[in-house]
Enzyme design. Structure first.
Site, PDB file in Angstrom:
ATOM      1  N   CYS A  41       0.829  -1.296   0.191  1.00  0.00           N
ATOM      2  CA  CYS A  41       0.070   0.002  -0.024  1.00  0.00           C
ATOM      3  C   CYS A  41       0.977   0.681  -0.115  1.00  0.00           C
ATOM      4  O   CYS A  41       1.850   1.155   0.941  1.00  0.00           O
ATOM      5  CB  CYS A  41      -1.058   0.031   1.548  1.00  0.00           C
ATOM      6  SG  CYS A  41      -1.319   1.757   1.455  1.00  0.00           S
ATOM      7  N   ASP A  53      -0.776  16.649  -1.756  1.00  0.00           N
ATOM      8  CA  ASP A  53      -1.067  15.645  -2.954  1.00  0.00           C
ATOM      9  C   ASP A  53       0.113  15.753  -4.191  1.00  0.00           C
ATOM     10  O   ASP A  53       0.018  17.201  -4.089  1.00  0.00           O
ATOM     11  CB  ASP A  53      -2.638  15.439  -3.647  1.00  0.00           C
ATOM     12  CG  ASP A  53      -2.711  14.770  -4.349  1.00  0.00           C
ATOM     13  OD1 ASP A  53      -4.019  14.152  -4.031  1.00  0.00           O
ATOM     14  OD2 ASP A  53      -2.316  14.581  -5.497  1.00  0.00           O
ATOM     15  N   GLY A  67     -14.348   7.047  -8.077  1.00  0.00           N
ATOM     16  CA  GLY A  67     -12.890   8.032  -8.359  1.00  0.00           C
ATOM     17  C   GLY A  67     -11.268   7.094  -7.511  1.00  0.00           C
ATOM     18  O   GLY A  67     -11.034   7.617  -7.306  1.00  0.00           O
ATOM     19  N   THR A 115      -8.803   5.968  -6.358  1.00  0.00           N
ATOM     20  CA  THR A 115      -7.417   5.660  -6.657  1.00  0.00           C
ATOM     21  C   THR A 115      -6.160   4.176  -5.947  1.00  0.00           C
ATOM     22  O   THR A 115      -5.555   3.577  -6.265  1.00  0.00           O
ATOM     23  CB  THR A 115      -6.699   5.992  -8.534  1.00  0.00           C
ATOM     24  OG1 THR A 115      -5.790   6.700  -6.886  1.00  0.00           O
ATOM     25  CG2 THR A 115      -7.333   6.806  -8.761  1.00  0.00           C
ATOM     26  N   HIS A 147      -8.438   7.944   1.885  1.00  0.00           N
ATOM     27  CA  HIS A 147      -7.850   8.685   2.700  1.00  0.00           C
ATOM     28  C   HIS A 147      -8.543  10.526   2.355  1.00  0.00           C
ATOM     29  O   HIS A 147      -9.694  10.202   1.264  1.00  0.00           O
ATOM     30  CB  HIS A 147      -7.040   9.085   1.293  1.00  0.00           C
ATOM     31  CG  HIS A 147      -7.153   9.614   0.137  1.00  0.00           C
ATOM     32  ND1 HIS A 147      -7.084   7.983  -0.798  1.00  0.00           N
ATOM     33  CD2 HIS A 147      -7.650   9.578  -1.302  1.00  0.00           C
ATOM     34  CE1 HIS A 147      -7.554   7.534  -1.258  1.00  0.00           C
ATOM     35  NE2 HIS A 147      -7.625   8.855  -1.945  1.00  0.00           N
TER      36      HIS A 147
HETATM   37  P1  5GP Z   1      -7.987   8.977  -5.099  1.00  0.00           P
HETATM   38  O1  5GP Z   1      -8.482   8.819  -6.615  1.00  0.00           O
HETATM   39  O2  5GP Z   1      -7.948   7.327  -4.748  1.00  0.00           O
HETATM   40  O3  5GP Z   1      -9.586   9.879  -4.733  1.00  0.00           O
HETATM   41  O4  5GP Z   1      -6.802   9.574  -4.404  1.00  0.00           O
HETATM   42  C1  5GP Z   1      -5.702   9.747  -4.567  1.00  0.00           C
HETATM   43  C2  5GP Z   1      -4.970  10.633  -4.729  1.00  0.00           C
HETATM   44  O5  5GP Z   1      -3.637   9.999  -3.962  1.00  0.00           O
HETATM   45  C3  5GP Z   1      -4.852  11.469  -5.662  1.00  0.00           C
HETATM   46  O6  5GP Z   1      -5.126  12.438  -5.812  1.00  0.00           O
HETATM   47  C4  5GP Z   1      -2.816  11.206  -6.087  1.00  0.00           C
HETATM   48  O7  5GP Z   1      -2.406  12.722  -7.155  1.00  0.00           O
HETATM   49  C5  5GP Z   1      -2.660  11.236  -4.741  1.00  0.00           C
HETATM   50  N1  5GP Z   1      -1.111  10.336  -5.279  1.00  0.00           N
HETATM   51  C6  5GP Z   1      -1.485   9.425  -5.097  1.00  0.00           C
HETATM   52  N2  5GP Z   1      -0.022   8.951  -5.150  1.00  0.00           N
HETATM   53  C7  5GP Z   1       0.514   9.055  -4.266  1.00  0.00           C
HETATM   54  C8  5GP Z   1       2.370   9.575  -4.071  1.00  0.00           C
HETATM   55  O8  5GP Z   1       3.478   8.821  -3.908  1.00  0.00           O
HETATM   56  N3  5GP Z   1       2.473  10.408  -2.577  1.00  0.00           N
HETATM   57  C9  5GP Z   1       1.390  11.755  -2.714  1.00  0.00           C
HETATM   58  N4  5GP Z   1       1.202  13.022  -2.105  1.00  0.00           N
HETATM   59  N5  5GP Z   1       0.217  11.677  -3.233  1.00  0.00           N
HETATM   60  C10 5GP Z   1       0.059  10.784  -4.095  1.00  0.00           C
HETATM   61 ZN    ZN Z   2      -2.632   1.335   3.904  1.00  0.00          ZN
END
Ligand code: 5GP
Ligand code: ZN
Length: 110
Positions: free
Chosen positions: A3, A29, A89, A91, A96
């Protein structure tokens, strides 16, 4: 467990930490969608909001307290977003809260 957010919390992957409490941390982010775009996540792994509520209901207050602390720094308002599942959405499957601010948000969201 493979993860990416658990690895960030463990310090194995670098990130910009913008706040923390006993329950949660707040990081910038990597791909910001607003002038303020912060991710607030529990230190313990939970795949999504429902799993977190089942597994760690006592953490909820502190998680959102940190999110509110980050949001209040924006001054003119902010938005919390918790994307969940494929239609939502999501990812990264570690709960979070996106805290977005620093510009006027649109409604309805996309
Ligand atoms: P989700 O799409 O799951 O709602 O949000 C995942 C968020 O994590 C995205 O906005 C993406 O830019 C951010 N993200 C993905 N990988 C990383 C990372 O390695 N570091 C940071 N700081 N943000 C990440
Ligand atoms: Zn985790």
């Amino acid at each position: 467990m493979n993860c990416i957010f658990c690895k960030i919390i463990a310090g194995e992957i670098p990130s910009t930490i913008l706040g923390a409490n006993d329950e949660a941390i707040a990081i910038a982010d990597l791909n910001p969608m607003a002038p303020t775009h912060v991710l607030v996540m529990p230190r313990t792994h939970a795949a999504n909001f429902a799993a977190y509520l089942r597994e760690r209901p006592e953490g909820l207050g502190a998680l959102f307290a940190l999110a509110a602390e980050i949001g209040e720094r924006c001054g003119d308002g902010y938005r919390f977003v918790v994307n969940t599942g494929s239609d939502g959405g999501q990812t990264v499957e570690h709960l979070h809260v996106h805290v977005l601010g620093g510009r006027a948000m649109q409604w309805p969201p996309g």
